[in-house]
Write a protein that holds these residues in place. Structure first.
Motif, PDB file in Angstrom:
ATOM      1  N   ALA A 128      31.667  45.623  45.661  1.00 39.64           N
ATOM      2  CA  ALA A 128      31.203  45.081  44.375  1.00 39.64           C
ATOM      3  C   ALA A 128      32.275  45.228  43.300  1.00 39.64           C
ATOM      4  N   LEU A 129      32.941  46.383  43.255  1.00 43.14           N
ATOM      5  CA  LEU A 129      33.998  46.581  42.268  1.00 43.14           C
ATOM      6  C   LEU A 129      35.177  45.649  42.515  1.00 43.14           C
ATOM      7  N   THR A 130      35.437  45.336  43.762  1.00 38.32           N
ATOM      8  CA  THR A 130      36.516  44.396  44.077  1.00 38.32           C
ATOM      9  C   THR A 130      36.239  43.036  43.457  1.00 38.32           C
ATOM     10  N   ALA A 134      38.857  42.266  40.490  1.00 37.60           N
ATOM     11  CA  ALA A 134      40.000  41.667  41.184  1.00 37.60           C
ATOM     12  C   ALA A 134      40.858  40.832  40.242  1.00 37.60           C
ATOM     13  N   LYS A 135      40.246  40.094  39.329  1.00 37.73           N
ATOM     14  CA  LYS A 135      41.007  39.221  38.437  1.00 37.73           C
ATOM     15  C   LYS A 135      41.905  40.004  37.490  1.00 37.73           C
ATOM     16  N   SER A 142      49.391  38.605  36.628  1.00 37.48           N
ATOM     17  CA  SER A 142      48.744  39.585  35.757  1.00 37.48           C
ATOM     18  C   SER A 142      49.027  39.269  34.306  1.00 37.48           C
ATOM     19  N   PRO A 143      47.997  39.268  33.453  1.00 36.57           N
ATOM     20  CA  PRO A 143      48.245  39.011  32.036  1.00 36.57           C
ATOM     21  C   PRO A 143      49.131  40.057  31.390  1.00 36.57           C
ATOM     22  N   ARG A 163      50.023  49.150  38.905  1.00 36.50           N
ATOM     23  CA  ARG A 163      48.574  49.319  38.935  1.00 36.50           C
ATOM     24  C   ARG A 163      47.893  48.355  39.900  1.00 36.50           C
ATOM     25  N   PRO A 164      48.255  47.040  39.919  1.00 33.84           N
ATOM     26  CA  PRO A 164      47.650  46.159  40.922  1.00 33.84           C
ATOM     27  C   PRO A 164      47.928  46.601  42.356  1.00 33.84           C
TER      28      PRO A 164
END
Length: 225
Positions: A128-130, A134-135, A142-143, A163-164
């Motif tokens: 669920a956390l994924t 994920a975005k 990555s912004p 971090r990603p």
């Protein structure tokens, strides 16, 4: 099994010392300080940090950090999901590594029952956390990052990618934990294959623990900055 114990202790302690020593260096200038006095200062700083965690102010700081983390999840079910993942992972790590490192016997009894039950909760919550996060952890768009950060020549991983990478490493190792646990329960594999599956399960747990330590360190640094 002996090799896993050695690797786990060396990797876990090594990473813990690296992360805490890096924070220790921020608190003081160490340019001209000899090695042994510096080492003694580090252990005194570490002792004060642990004693602070056991006091009321340490618990208040931990609570503030946790509430700040929860603020990333606006809905109540999302916060309960995050809490379930954190608590289940703490128990899974404590019980799994506790028996793997301190006992010649595998998990058994109620400890094993809770381990399996919370393992299912952990994998479902992790999935669920994924979906939810994920975005925010895309590797190439990555912004927080940019094309220049990807092409820059440096010996270290660019900060926008760190971090990603840690996030996906934790997700993949966590899903590997669930998959290997499920496969070990099926009667379709020979004994040798079962041993290999258990080995993959253990090392997946080690990767998950190390990546979780790094993610926690990153999160603490971001809140303090």
């Amino acid at each position: 099994m002996i090799a896993f114990r050695i690797i786990s202790i060396a990797a876990g302690l090594g990473l813990a010392i690296f992360l805490t020593y890096r924070r220790f260096k921020v608190t003081r200038s160490l340019k001209n300080e000899p090695f042994f006095p510096r080492l003694a200062s580090y252990f005194r700083w570490l002792g004060r940090a642990f004693s602070r965690l056991l006091k009321r102010e340490g618990w208040l700081e931990a609570r503030s950090f946790y509430l700040g983390w929860l603020s990333l999840y606006p809905q109540l079910w999302q916060r309960w999901t995050l809490t379930g993942v954190i608590l289940s992972f703490i128990y899974l790590a404590a019980s799994g590594f506790g028996f793997a490192l301190l006992s010649r016997r595998g998990l058994f009894g109620l400890t094993l029952l809770f381990h399996v039950t919370l393992g299912g909760i952990f994998v479902l919550g992790l999935a669920a956390l994924t979906v939810l996060r994920a975005k925010h952890y895309t590797l190439f768009f990555s912004p927080e990052g940019s094309a220049s950060s990807l092409s820059s020549s440096t010996r270290n991983i660019p900060q926008p990618l760190l971090r990603p990478l840690l996030f996906w490493l934790f997700i993949l190792s966590g899903l590997s934990l669930g998959l290997t646990a499920l496969l070990s329960m099926l009667p379709y594999f020979a004994f040798e294959a079962q041993v290999d599956i258990i080995g993959v399960h253990r090392y997946s747990g080690l990767v998950a623990l190390l990546s979780a330590m790094l993610l926690l360190d990153q999160a603490i640094s971001r809140q303090k900055s």
